[in-house]
Design an enzyme around this catalytic site. Sequence first.
Site, PDB file in Angstrom:
ATOM      1  N   GLY A 153      -6.126   6.185   0.516  1.00 50.33           N
ATOM      2  CA  GLY A 153      -6.086   5.673  -0.846  1.00 50.33           C
ATOM      3  C   GLY A 153      -4.765   5.900  -1.549  1.00 50.33           C
ATOM      4  O   GLY A 153      -3.837   6.514  -1.018  1.00 50.33           O
ATOM      5  N   ASP A 188       0.412  16.181  -5.426  1.00 47.22           N
ATOM      6  CA  ASP A 188       0.469  16.138  -6.885  1.00 47.22           C
ATOM      7  C   ASP A 188       0.624  14.727  -7.442  1.00 47.22           C
ATOM      8  O   ASP A 188       0.747  14.545  -8.650  1.00 47.22           O
ATOM      9  CB  ASP A 188       1.613  17.018  -7.400  1.00 47.22           C
ATOM     10  CG  ASP A 188       2.944  16.716  -6.708  1.00 47.22           C
ATOM     11  OD1 ASP A 188       3.162  15.556  -6.312  1.00 47.22           O
ATOM     12  OD2 ASP A 188       3.756  17.650  -6.564  1.00 47.22           O
ATOM     13  N   ARG A 246       6.318  -1.214  -9.203  1.00 38.19           N
ATOM     14  CA  ARG A 246       6.234  -2.127  -8.064  1.00 38.19           C
ATOM     15  C   ARG A 246       5.486  -3.395  -8.480  1.00 38.19           C
ATOM     16  O   ARG A 246       4.559  -3.349  -9.287  1.00 38.19           O
ATOM     17  CB  ARG A 246       5.532  -1.457  -6.879  1.00 38.19           C
ATOM     18  CG  ARG A 246       6.176  -0.149  -6.468  1.00 38.19           C
ATOM     19  CD  ARG A 246       5.895   0.215  -5.026  1.00 38.19           C
ATOM     20  NE  ARG A 246       4.494   0.402  -4.714  1.00 38.19           N
ATOM     21  CZ  ARG A 246       4.051   0.776  -3.508  1.00 38.19           C
ATOM     22  NH1 ARG A 246       4.920   0.991  -2.521  1.00 38.19           N
ATOM     23  NH2 ARG A 246       2.760   0.938  -3.277  1.00 38.19           N
ATOM     24  N   ARG A 253      -4.304  -3.935   1.559  1.00 38.50           N
ATOM     25  CA  ARG A 253      -3.699  -3.766   2.886  1.00 38.50           C
ATOM     26  C   ARG A 253      -4.758  -3.769   3.976  1.00 38.50           C
ATOM     27  O   ARG A 253      -5.955  -3.827   3.690  1.00 38.50           O
ATOM     28  CB  ARG A 253      -2.898  -2.466   2.901  1.00 38.50           C
ATOM     29  CG  ARG A 253      -3.726  -1.293   2.410  1.00 38.50           C
ATOM     30  CD  ARG A 253      -2.909  -0.158   1.834  1.00 38.50           C
ATOM     31  NE  ARG A 253      -2.200  -0.497   0.617  1.00 38.50           N
ATOM     32  CZ  ARG A 253      -1.047   0.066   0.243  1.00 38.50           C
ATOM     33  NH1 ARG A 253      -0.507   0.998   0.989  1.00 38.50           N
ATOM     34  NH2 ARG A 253      -0.454  -0.276  -0.875  1.00 38.50           N
ATOM     35  N   ASP A 340      -2.531   1.493   7.023  1.00 35.93           N
ATOM     36  CA  ASP A 340      -2.575   1.538   5.558  1.00 35.93           C
ATOM     37  C   ASP A 340      -1.248   1.116   4.938  1.00 35.93           C
ATOM     38  O   ASP A 340      -1.150   1.021   3.706  1.00 35.93           O
ATOM     39  CB  ASP A 340      -2.956   2.941   5.074  1.00 35.93           C
ATOM     40  CG  ASP A 340      -2.058   4.029   5.648  1.00 35.93           C
ATOM     41  OD1 ASP A 340      -2.125   4.247   6.870  1.00 35.93           O
ATOM     42  OD2 ASP A 340      -1.299   4.648   4.895  1.00 35.93           O
ATOM     43  N   ASN A 341      -0.241   0.839   5.762  1.00 33.86           N
ATOM     44  CA  ASN A 341       1.046   0.363   5.258  1.00 33.86           C
ATOM     45  C   ASN A 341       1.322  -1.079   5.682  1.00 33.86           C
ATOM     46  O   ASN A 341       2.473  -1.497   5.774  1.00 33.86           O
ATOM     47  CB  ASN A 341       2.185   1.263   5.759  1.00 33.86           C
ATOM     48  CG  ASN A 341       2.111   2.662   5.178  1.00 33.86           C
ATOM     49  OD1 ASN A 341       1.581   2.862   4.087  1.00 33.86           O
ATOM     50  ND2 ASN A 341       2.618   3.640   5.902  1.00 33.86           N
TER      51      ASN A 341
END
Length: 667
Positions: A153, A188, A246, A253, A340-341
Amino acid sequence: MASFKASLGALLTVGSARPRLYGLPLRSSALCSAWAAAMEPAPRWLAGLRFDNRALRELPVETPPPGPDGAHSAPRPVPGACFSRVRPSPLRGPRLVALSGPALALLGLDATAPEAEAEAALFFSGNALLPGAEPAAHCYCGHQFGQFAGQLGDGAAMYLGEVCTATGERWELQLKGAGPTPFSRQADGRKVLRSSIREFLCSEAMFHLGIPTTRAGACVTSESTVVRDVFYDGNPKYEKCTVVLRIAPTFIRFGSFEIFKPTDEHTGRAGPSVGRNDIRVQMLDYVISSFYPEIQATHASNSDRVQRSAAFFREVTRRTAQMVAEWQCVGFCHGVLNTDNMSIVGLTIDYGPFGFLDRYDPDHVCNASDNAGRYTYSKQPEVCKWNLQKLAEALEPELPHAVGEAILAEEFDAEFERHYLQKMRKKLGLMQVEQEDRALVARLLETMQLTGADFTNTFYMLSSFPVEQQAPGLAEFLTSLTSQCASLEELRLALRPQMDPRQLSMMLMLAQTNPQLFALIGTQANVTKELERMEQQSRLEQLNPAELRRRNSDHWAAWLQEYRARLDKDRESVGDTTAWQAEHVRIMRAHNPKYVLRNYIAQNAIEAAEKGDFSEVQRVLKLLESPYHSEGEAAEGPEPTGPEGEAGEQRSYSSRPPMWAVGLCVT
């Protein structure tokens, strides 16, 4: 205006305090909108942005669980949802690094407007929300380095919403580095200045190279800091929190469809929404209707769902094959080609430890964390194909297994080869199609590898090759071309041993005495590579610089003779050879960039920015907006130069990397 500036100043200096309404943490889109209207300054430059957040309407969204402030971003599984509502965490003293005018123009924004800098720092840092924005984090899974990792995620990115423009386009906005989400795991949710500058610059560089990509509209840094161990070597340091805006049609994806994956037999992990085929159908409907409307229109009947899924997967396969073919033709290495990319609409996405080839090496690994070399430059096409196979599996039963396998076998290799050769012919200025073209390209790359030639500069210089048999200047051209080959010092440094000699000796002994255990450890590829390095080093020790230059010259003279013979075939097929020559050069200059985002160029910009000087980031961004040779520009002539290097010399932005850059490590 005075009240706007006062409110703006207060929000720009906000620390870690989280926005509240009536003493309660914000949890819903209604509360976010209410707080935005009641507490935040109204934007001026950004006032024209109109949000229509279709993804959150059409896909299931998790409402954060009740609890104390911060519960919304607590790490947790997110079953039965594609998004979870979140909110950005404010930064202290946000400051604009750079804006991309061409990217912001997609949204109808003028980056030169007087309010642009202040509002970008405020709204694109996450310190304030735009009216209509609904921050959310997307849930997805992924195969990382070949192994299913379960729920991943948006751990450091947030969907802001979708902006509809006056031209009828729809763009998803996302803040990367805006704070923790349920998917941040133990991290973080922050990004730092160096990684953000790299993503910002490369997103725009790839677009101007003509490669499908997500865009980057703004880069905003701050006085807030986080601790990062850059090289994972036990030497952490404080770095400035930075956010990138972005822009893309969607950030969905391949891994978005893997949230339904049952327990993996190898890793024991499963997706958070196993068994929820209703959501898979919902997501497939959304993606096809939103981003593949032609397929939706052709297969509108509910009885035609398998054919629709097949047409969708076929188009994703084609787009992915074309995208990776474009990468190979400019020497781009992604570095982290996990499922995931991989964009569901065929865009280059998630710029991390990427790199552009300097010295041509098909086994180049741009990600220092990729110890096994899974994502080397030469393996990118096969990895993309493997990822498509995982997407096909994730689409079952909407896409039957046999159908997905057949489409992948029919389409990927053929489309990659077609697009790759088409692009390579243009890079070589070949206007006719000949059977031997594939072999000519292969021998060119072999020559580049043998001579350690610079990938970008070699292709760029070939546009100046004198094609006539008796043309003057051939010797000078050959000298210039071989000047783009690696020196002995560079080769020795690049091919230095990577393994401790004692470790290598132990591995070789183990391979002889216990081959089963050696295979189980999985170091065979590393040992083989190390032995090859040692052999190459041994050969280099027997050469002196003059012998290396002579050897390189011989290799290039042989290939250029073959290239000239191929050009003669093209020239003989036309009547006007003068017009052919002009078109030949024009095509080559339009497809061979002079400038790419080399690691050393990015590093110089990062080091200046870390000292508070953002001018180099802005200068490099401007340069990368025009990477190709311009009409009327001399092939050789004065070039823009970057900052002084370690030795105090200034280098052209098209120069091969300095020696200090050979050891640059990106993880």
